[in-house]
Design an enzyme around this catalytic site. Structure first.
Site, PDB file in Angstrom:
ATOM      1  CG  ASP A   1      61.501 -85.115   4.261  1.00 32.04           C
ATOM      2  OD1 ASP A   1      60.827 -84.268   3.647  1.00 32.04           O
ATOM      3  OD2 ASP A   1      62.491 -85.678   3.772  1.00 32.04           O
TER       4      ASP A   1
ATOM      5  NE  ARG B   1      54.763 -79.966  -2.546  1.00 37.66           N
ATOM      6  CZ  ARG B   1      55.781 -80.743  -2.173  1.00 37.66           C
ATOM      7  NH1 ARG B   1      56.008 -81.892  -2.803  1.00 37.66           N
ATOM      8  NH2 ARG B   1      56.561 -80.397  -1.166  1.00 37.66           N
TER       9      ARG B   1
ATOM     10  CG  HIS C   1      52.301 -79.489   3.536  1.00 30.72           C
ATOM     11  ND1 HIS C   1      53.538 -80.004   3.874  1.00 30.72           N
ATOM     12  CD2 HIS C   1      52.460 -78.875   2.332  1.00 30.72           C
ATOM     13  CE1 HIS C   1      54.417 -79.715   2.922  1.00 30.72           C
ATOM     14  NE2 HIS C   1      53.787 -79.032   1.980  1.00 30.72           N
TER      15      HIS C   1
ATOM     16  CG  LEU D   1      55.861 -82.827  25.529  1.00 31.87           C
ATOM     17  CD1 LEU D   1      57.091 -83.733  25.601  1.00 31.87           C
ATOM     18  CD2 LEU D   1      54.838 -83.408  24.549  1.00 31.87           C
TER      19      LEU D   1
END
Length: 250
Positions: A28, A41, A45, A139
């Site tokens: 977040d 924005r 990201h 993983l």
């Protein structure tokens, strides 16, 4: 970096607990990171993807077996279309750019969530990433994409209801273990630790079933600023917790 906020006081234990094997992260703060720098924005990201790359590499090197990340929620469809398109483009870029390296590094990719509403090319990309890495064991990277915790539980209940209706299952055979197998995260162990960046203090519909007994950690930094040191500090704080699972603990 501020010290991780905790859901309860750290236990005063003489011996550190074993490290977590499965960490889940609510990534977040990308947009706020960009806004604070006067950037679009979408660039926040993009930097968030770089932080994800660092987190995957650190998780592998630190010996985690599973890393789950919240990439796109079912509620994110309410964002402006331009931002949704940017997030989808970043998934395309991440898989195409990183798939070969992740395959080489032994990382298995599992993209969990609803397939409803996703374009054909995104579905093809998801299938390709999961197929090419399905035998990797170093993983497991669970990418929660078009994911919602309540929707995950509803989907499991619907599947169970269909089995009962078809006569393959009796109601008294339904138990917690069965539901755990049926949810989208069913191939992974429950997370030991759920981290949320940006300082927000909520789960936002993430891993509501499998995260029932996870330790919670809220970190006062935006996701693009998350580093290996951030992960190491979170693991150290986790190891000082007293996990009681309803018992008396140490």
């Amino acid at each position: 970096m501020s010290e991780p906020q905790t859901s309860s006081n750290n236990a005063d234990v003489a011996t550190l607990r074993p490290p977590p094997r499965h960490i889940a992260i609510i990534m977040d703060g990308n947009g706020r990171w960009a806004k604070a720098r006067g950037l679009p924005r979408a660039l926040g990201h993009k930097e968030g993807v770089e932080a994800l790359r660092r987190a995957v590499e650190a998780s592998r090197e630190l010996g985690l077996t599973h890393l789950s990340v919240y990439a796109f929620s079912t509620e994110n469809w309410n964002r402006p279309q331009t931002e949704i398109d940017a997030l989808f483009d970043l998934l395309r870029v991440f898989v195409r750019r990183d798939l070969a390296r992740l395959q080489k590094d032994g990382v298995r990719i599992c993209i969990i969530g609803s397939r409803e509403g996703l374009s054909a090319d995104i579905l093809s990309l998801i299938d390709e990433a999961m197929e090419k890495t399905r035998d990797n064991t170093r993983l497991t990277l669970n990418i929660a994409f078009n994911y919602g915790g309540r929707g995950e539980i509803v989907a499991a209940m619907q599947e169970i209801a269909r089995a009962v209706e078809a006569g393959r299952l009796k109601p008294d055979q339904i138990d917690e273990a069965m539901v755990s197998r049926m949810v989208w995260t069913g191939e992974s162990p429950d997370p030991d630790l759920v981290i949320r960046t940006s300082g927000e203090l909520r789960l936002s519909n993430f891993l509501l079933w499998s995260g029932a007994y996870a330790e919670l950690m809220f970190m006062d930094l935006w996701w693009p600023d998350f580093t290996r040191e951030s992960l190491e500090k979170a693991i150290d704080a986790f190891r000082r917790r007293d996990r009681r699972f309803g018992g008396l603990g140490a």
